[in-house]
Design a protein around this motif. Structure first.
Motif, PDB file in Angstrom:
ATOM      1  N   UNK A 161      -1.141  -1.561  13.671  1.00  0.00           N
ATOM      2  CA  UNK A 161      -1.839  -3.559  12.901  1.00  0.00           C
ATOM      3  C   UNK A 161      -0.708  -4.721  13.087  1.00  0.00           C
ATOM      4  N   UNK A 162       0.580  -4.242  13.046  1.00  0.00           N
ATOM      5  CA  UNK A 162       1.396  -5.568  13.313  1.00  0.00           C
ATOM      6  C   UNK A 162       0.742  -6.344  14.760  1.00  0.00           C
ATOM      7  N   UNK A 163       0.752  -5.071  15.242  1.00  0.00           N
ATOM      8  CA  UNK A 163      -0.183  -6.182  17.385  1.00  0.00           C
ATOM      9  C   UNK A 163      -0.894  -6.620  16.632  1.00  0.00           C
ATOM     10  N   UNK A 164      -1.717  -6.494  15.840  1.00  0.00           N
ATOM     11  CA  UNK A 164      -3.339  -7.171  15.857  1.00  0.00           C
ATOM     12  C   UNK A 164      -3.196  -8.201  14.637  1.00  0.00           C
ATOM     13  N   UNK A 165      -1.811  -8.303  13.380  1.00  0.00           N
ATOM     14  CA  UNK A 165      -1.846  -9.279  13.075  1.00  0.00           C
ATOM     15  C   UNK A 165      -0.478  -9.761  13.050  1.00  0.00           C
ATOM     16  N   UNK A 166      -0.943 -10.771  13.953  1.00  0.00           N
ATOM     17  CA  UNK A 166       0.514 -11.311  14.134  1.00  0.00           C
ATOM     18  C   UNK A 166       1.331 -11.925  12.813  1.00  0.00           C
ATOM     19  N   UNK A 169       0.834  -0.962  -0.064  1.00  0.00           N
ATOM     20  CA  UNK A 169      -0.010   0.199  -0.143  1.00  0.00           C
ATOM     21  C   UNK A 169       0.777   1.294   0.024  1.00  0.00           C
ATOM     22  N   UNK A 170       0.433   2.329  -0.598  1.00  0.00           N
ATOM     23  CA  UNK A 170       1.438   3.419  -1.238  1.00  0.00           C
ATOM     24  C   UNK A 170       0.438   4.154  -0.358  1.00  0.00           C
ATOM     25  N   UNK A 171       1.013   5.145   0.817  1.00  0.00           N
ATOM     26  CA  UNK A 171       0.674   6.681   1.232  1.00  0.00           C
ATOM     27  C   UNK A 171       0.393   8.077   0.204  1.00  0.00           C
ATOM     28  N   UNK A 172      -0.357   8.446  -0.158  1.00  0.00           N
ATOM     29  CA  UNK A 172      -0.174   9.711  -0.926  1.00  0.00           C
ATOM     30  C   UNK A 172      -0.747  11.155  -0.164  1.00  0.00           C
ATOM     31  N   UNK A 173       0.316  11.995   0.693  1.00  0.00           N
ATOM     32  CA  UNK A 173       0.205  12.690   1.129  1.00  0.00           C
ATOM     33  C   UNK A 173      -1.172  14.579   0.413  1.00  0.00           C
ATOM     34  N   UNK A 174      -1.068  14.968   0.760  1.00  0.00           N
ATOM     35  CA  UNK A 174      -1.651  15.730   0.599  1.00  0.00           C
ATOM     36  C   UNK A 174      -1.305  17.057   0.590  1.00  0.00           C
ATOM     37  N   UNK A 175      -1.196  17.836  -0.613  1.00  0.00           N
ATOM     38  CA  UNK A 175       0.088  18.661  -0.869  1.00  0.00           C
ATOM     39  C   UNK A 175       0.513  19.287  -0.223  1.00  0.00           C
ATOM     40  N   UNK A 176      -0.743  19.895   0.943  1.00  0.00           N
ATOM     41  CA  UNK A 176       0.233  21.167   2.319  1.00  0.00           C
ATOM     42  C   UNK A 176       0.931  20.224   2.584  1.00  0.00           C
ATOM     43  N   UNK A 177       0.368  18.635   3.161  1.00  0.00           N
ATOM     44  CA  UNK A 177       0.992  17.576   4.697  1.00  0.00           C
ATOM     45  C   UNK A 177       2.330  18.115   4.796  1.00  0.00           C
ATOM     46  N   UNK A 178       3.119  17.883   5.487  1.00  0.00           N
ATOM     47  CA  UNK A 178       4.443  17.580   5.774  1.00  0.00           C
ATOM     48  C   UNK A 178       4.909  15.824   5.424  1.00  0.00           C
ATOM     49  N   UNK A 179       6.152  15.495   5.172  1.00  0.00           N
ATOM     50  CA  UNK A 179       6.276  14.610   4.839  1.00  0.00           C
ATOM     51  C   UNK A 179       6.393  13.609   5.823  1.00  0.00           C
ATOM     52  N   UNK A 180       7.764  14.200   6.864  1.00  0.00           N
ATOM     53  CA  UNK A 180       7.655  14.084   7.848  1.00  0.00           C
ATOM     54  C   UNK A 180       6.785  13.289   9.083  1.00  0.00           C
ATOM     55  N   UNK A 181       5.388  14.295   9.284  1.00  0.00           N
ATOM     56  CA  UNK A 181       4.712  13.997   9.846  1.00  0.00           C
ATOM     57  C   UNK A 181       3.643  13.324   9.687  1.00  0.00           C
ATOM     58  N   UNK A 182       3.947  12.962   8.270  1.00  0.00           N
ATOM     59  CA  UNK A 182       2.143  11.727   7.710  1.00  0.00           C
ATOM     60  C   UNK A 182       3.342  10.603   7.980  1.00  0.00           C
ATOM     61  N   UNK A 183       4.536  10.606   6.808  1.00  0.00           N
ATOM     62  CA  UNK A 183       5.475   9.021   7.595  1.00  0.00           C
ATOM     63  C   UNK A 183       5.494   8.343   9.156  1.00  0.00           C
ATOM     64  N   UNK A 184       5.695   9.860  10.085  1.00  0.00           N
ATOM     65  CA  UNK A 184       5.747   9.766  11.272  1.00  0.00           C
ATOM     66  C   UNK A 184       4.144   8.938  11.870  1.00  0.00           C
ATOM     67  N   UNK A 185       2.705   9.564  11.366  1.00  0.00           N
ATOM     68  CA  UNK A 185       1.483   8.675  11.862  1.00  0.00           C
ATOM     69  C   UNK A 185       1.650   7.801  11.446  1.00  0.00           C
ATOM     70  N   UNK A 186       1.747   7.260  10.209  1.00  0.00           N
ATOM     71  CA  UNK A 186       1.646   5.942   9.685  1.00  0.00           C
ATOM     72  C   UNK A 186       2.051   5.202   9.616  1.00  0.00           C
ATOM     73  N   UNK A 187       3.889   5.354  10.056  1.00  0.00           N
ATOM     74  CA  UNK A 187       4.449   4.143  11.117  1.00  0.00           C
ATOM     75  C   UNK A 187       3.902   3.760  12.533  1.00  0.00           C
ATOM     76  N   UNK A 188       3.385   4.627  13.694  1.00  0.00           N
ATOM     77  CA  UNK A 188       2.633   4.548  14.313  1.00  0.00           C
ATOM     78  C   UNK A 188       1.059   3.977  14.361  1.00  0.00           C
ATOM     79  N   UNK A 189       0.703   3.990  13.683  1.00  0.00           N
ATOM     80  CA  UNK A 189      -0.551   3.499  12.719  1.00  0.00           C
ATOM     81  C   UNK A 189      -0.022   1.575  12.800  1.00  0.00           C
ATOM     82  N   UNK A 190       0.617   2.035  11.921  1.00  0.00           N
ATOM     83  CA  UNK A 190       1.021   0.062  11.497  1.00  0.00           C
ATOM     84  C   UNK A 190       1.993  -0.140  12.158  1.00  0.00           C
ATOM     85  N   UNK A 191       2.418  -0.030  13.656  1.00  0.00           N
ATOM     86  CA  UNK A 191       2.716  -0.862  14.575  1.00  0.00           C
ATOM     87  C   UNK A 191       1.579  -1.065  15.303  1.00  0.00           C
TER      88      UNK A 191
END
Length: 905
Positions: A249-254, A225-247
């Motif tokens: 998901x990893x806990x639930x999808x063993x 899956x590929x995450x496309x950010x909004x034009x005015x969004x900050x790349x590092x902030x988006x990636x950081x939030x995505x990684x937190x959510x992925x963590x």
């Protein structure tokens, strides 16, 4: 000791340092408030790689039942272009014509509102008359809406279909709801492919699967899956939030593995952190270098306090303008550190000198600030006059460097306010009369050096023509070095990541589907089968372009993954535009690799398989997404398609033999005299594009010169050549900077005339500017740095720094002459007195730039040329200014005397 005018002079009346000292607690309270506000502003700043630059693009895709590309151009493309050429803010208009299909791309000026531009395009096309059966679609593209991060989804216990359902039900919905995420694209999901049958009515239905994508990760089939950010969004902030959510998901999808497959966030983090480290090192080094000059820790502390205080004030301005902590602004802060401390050094050093001459700290603060005030304000005013025009530049360059110009200007203004208010206040409280031991120790250090300089200065005043001749020769030498320095645009970065793109030939599709359908219908009738019959319907196998493209990707992967320095390979087969024959391999290298990114790219260009009909390109990841152009691109313009195509082929064959040109491609290569499949147009003219990547041994400027030279040999009179890609942007940069430098020089002259009430002193001070050229050029030559956009900023920076020493020197000579000294006496006294602050400010600036110039850490290739040019220029301008400026002063004073003569000879 010379007493300067003791009457209530203009210097005293307008010396706001006196007010600051009188209301010292108010001054200290004000700066405490600034520090608190600055800390809050800093916490609101976001990290990024580069400033936010918007490249608005609107694409018009049109189709019509036309059989040839020439007909499509005449009846579809040109009418659309005619309607759109007058749209406001249009930068360039490109189009591609194919049999029955046209794509017209409108690129608007940087910063243009995309919604407004799209609305204008829609309005312009409302009255368009098109051939019967034609249709068009308007697609607005915000190139800032880019992929921030991609994750590979793998499992040992689930098949691809199960993973797809899981991703659709649990993974992508969870990611899509995060702030700053525009959409989440699922790549590699299996799709059905209908066989060719009498029910198939057109080519698009038959090639339905081609619109999809296949994904491979490290040589295995995968889902992503590929995450496309909004034009005015900050790349590092988006990636950081995505990684937190992925963590989560990893806990639930063993039984599912989610691995980062591609992201620029890692490099952005490394580059910004590396620049911050250079900034911190610059602060420490700039402070450390002060103590040996002053030999007083209290004076050193007061001078050093100017750095954090000025930076905190600058953060307030940055937050107000909405700037980020990115490469350009961090570089501005790192480079300005030495200069920020300059003003405080001038004030504190002068106060210290007056204390050494017997005054109390309070008396010294009054006397010293009166004496140095005009010089400090003049140096800041001229520096701001240099950098504000940069902040007001237009175009791509202006958008890129607006944060630089405004950040530097804000830092200079803040440092002057600190030096004129806080530093004198602290000096009155903290500085103590010097002891005999410390004074003798300092005198021993400076005595011989100052005496040697005074002797050299005296010799120079007696050999003025020789000194002037040497100064002119040094300037000529600096100019003469320019052809030996490679011309670039933006330096190649050792990012540890790059793309390999390829285009495979499309498989041959049966040319007449209608005839096949008719044959199938006739066969059904012959066998007395009704349309509702349950008998099997004859079908015809269609070549699958996605599978063919996948085979190409696998062969490229095999070679890339054999490299011991490659960590991961993320392959996408099929593009988002629905082109199944195209693909991209995103290659990430190991952190502990023993090879530079560019070296491995060159190796792969040699070892990748040469597959029939397949074009491969090993490409750098672009700084700013401008539509996928290669660095070097030229457009051949003319009306004769065959002549254009032939000229493009000839130039391609010629430059492919020159070392450094890589992945050379041309448009219209498939065109023949019998059949034209593709017609390119640029700004209402037919063109053929020649594009290339560049190897390590060839700079952009040299490559551009070579391709232009080759073109001149073979181009007929009716075909012209126009630069595109980074070559065009390089020309824009040089043009913009030439005009900006001229504007800055005029601003400097205007400010100096205003402050000195004379045109003679500005001319004398202006002599220091060309004296910096030779050092800057020598530094670039020795370090093999490109003369490009980054080093050009260094030259502008020099323009703001080089005149500081001359201002301090000339201003004090004038004060001494007003106090009654002869010209020669004033020069011979002012030079040694101002030698210490000049050396302090110059060395602190150069030492502060040392961490940047050394080229350490991620992104150092981008920072280093600027610091190298500044440091080299400062060395020669300081050495020459200390000798040449007094000599020029005496020359001009012979012709235009401003003071009563007193035995000058």
């Amino acid at each position: 000791m010379v007493k300067l005018n003791s009457s209530k002079s203009v210097r005293q009346r307008f010396n706001f340092s006196r007010w600051a000292i009188e209301y010292s607690w108010l001054t200290v309270s004000f700066w405490i408030a600034v520090a608190v506000a600055g800390a809050l502003a800093f916490s609101s700043l976001k990290y990024a790689l580069f400033p936010d630059i918007t490249f608005p693009v609107v694409v018009v895709n049109a189709t019509a039942p036309l059989k040839t590309a020439v007909d499509t151009e005449a009846r579809l493309t040109i009418p659309i272009e005619e309607r759109l050429r007058s749209v406001a803010g249009l930068d360039n208009l490109r189009s591609s014509s194919y049999p029955g299909q046209a794509a017209v791309s409108l690129a608007f000026s940087v910063g243009t509102n995309l919604e407004t531009s799209t609305s204008q395009v829609e309005t312009a096309l409302q009255e368009l008359t098109l051939p019967q059966g034609a249709s068009y679609k308007i697609i607005p593209l915000n190139l800032n809406e880019s992929a921030s991060v991609s994750y590979a989804i793998e499992s040992n216990s689930r098949n691809l279909a199960d993973l797809t359902k899981l991703a659709q039900d649990q993974i992508t919905p969870a990611i899509a709801q995060l702030p700053g995420v525009l959409r989440v694209s699922l790549l590699g999901a299996p799709t059905a492919s209908p066989p060719l049958s009498p029910a198939s009515s057109n080519n698009s239905a038959a090639l339905g699967q081609g619109a999809g994508t296949l994904v491979r990760f490290n040589g295995r089939e995968a889902l992503a899956f590929q995450v496309i950010k909004r034009g005015n969004a900050n790349t590092l902030e988006v990636v950081s939030q995505v990684e937190q959510e992925v963590q989560k998901l990893r806990a639930n999808l063993k039984d599912v593995t989610l691995t980062i497959a591609a992201t620029q966030a890692k490099y952005i983090n490394q580059a910004t952190q590396s620049t911050i480290n250079a900034l911190m090192e610059a602060i420490v080094l700039s402070i450390v270098v002060i103590f040996p000059f002053l030999w007083n820790w209290r004076a050193t502390f007061i001078s050093a306090l100017a750095i954090p205080t000025s930076l905190l004030a600058t953060f307030i301005v940055m937050a107000s303008f909405g700037f980020n902590l990115e490469t350009i602004t961090l570089l501005a802060l790192a480079l300005v550190i030495g200069s920020v401390i300059d003003d405080a050094i001038l004030d504190v050093e002068n106060i210290t000198r007056h204390i050494e001459e017997g005054e109390t700290p309070r008396q010294a603060a009054y006397s010293a600030t009166d004496e140095i005030g005009l010089a400090v304000i003049a140096t800041t005013a001229t520096s701001v006059a240099v950098f504000l025009p940069i902040g007001l530049m237009g175009g791509v360059v202006g958008q890129f460097f607006k944060p630089f110009g405004i950040t530097v200007s804000a830092a200079y203004i803040a440092s002057t306010l600190v030096a004129r208010t806080l530093s004198p206040v602290l000096a009155t409280y903290f500085l103590k009369p010097v002891t005999g031991n410390s004074q003798r120790r300092k005198d021993n250090i400076w005595g011989k050096f100052t005496k040697s300089y005074r002797n050299l200065l005296n010799w120079s005043l007696n050999h003025r023509k020789t000194v002037i001749a040497l100064a002119i020769l040094s300037f000529i030498a600096g100019i003469a070095l320019i052809p030996f320095i490679p011309k670039g645009f933006i330096p190649k970065l050792d990012r540890g990541e790059f793309n390999i793109t390829y285009t495979a030939p499309l498989p041959q599709i049966p040319p007449d589907l209608a005839a096949l359908q008719l044959q199938a219908a006739q066969a059904a009738q012959a066998n007395n089968l009704s349309p509702s019959s349950s008998s099997p319907t004859p079908s015809f196998p269609i070549p699958n372009p996605l599978n063919d493209s996948l085979e190409v990707a696998k062969q490229l992967e095999d070679v890339v993954r054999k490299s011991p320095d490659v960590e991961t390979v993320f392959t996408t087969v099929g593009s988002r535009e629905g082109e199944p024959n195209k693909g991209t391999l995103y290659v990430r290298l190991k952190d502990d690799r023993q090879i530079q990114t560019a070296e491995l790219q060159d190796q792969l260009r040699e070892t990748l398989p040469n597959l029939p009909g397949v074009n491969t390109s090993v490409e750098d990841i672009q700084f700013v997404d401008t539509g996928g152009q290669k660095p070097l691109q030229v457009a051949l313009s003319g009306n004769d398609l065959q002549a254009l195509n032939q000229a493009a082929r000839t130039i391609k064959e010629s430059i492919e033999k020159i070392p450094g040109f890589a992945d050379v491609s041309i448009t219209g290569e498939t065109n023949t005299q019998e059949q034209v499949l593709q017609i390119e147009r640029l700004n209402n003219q037919r063109v053929a594009y020649i594009s290339a990547n560049l190897g390590q041994e060839l700079s952009l400027g040299n490559a551009t010169d070579k391709i232009v030279e080759e073109a001149r040999k073979i181009l007929p009179a009716d075909i012209t050549l126009e630069l595109g890609g980074d070559s065009a942007r390089q020309s824009e940069v040089f043009g913009s900077f030439v005009s900006t430098l001229l504007l800055s020089a005029l601003c400097i002259v205007a400010v100096l005339i205003l402050l000195f009430k004379s045109w003679i002193d500005p001319v004398i001070i202006g002599v220091s500017l060309p004296l910096s050229i030779v050092g800057a050029m020598l530094a670039l030559l020795f370090t093999k740095s490109d003369f490009g956009m980054i080093s050009l900023i260094g030259f502008v920076f020099l323009l703001g720094l080089a005149n500081k020493n001359a201002i301090v020197l000339v201003d004090y000579i004038n004060q001494l002459r007003k106090a009654g000294l002869t010209r020669t006496e004033a020069i011979l006294k002012a030079g040694p007195v101002r030698l210490r602050p000049i050396m302090m400010t110059t060395i602190s600036t150069i030492i502060g730039m040392l961490p940047i110039a050394l080229g350490l850490g991620a992104g150092s290739e981008l920072r280093s040329p600027m610091a190298v040019a500044i440091a080299g220029g400062l060395v020669t301008s300081t050495i020459l200014s200390l000798i040449v400026i007094p000599v020029v002063y005496s020359f001009l004073d012979d012709w235009f005397p401003r003071f009563a003569r007193k035995e000058d000879n």
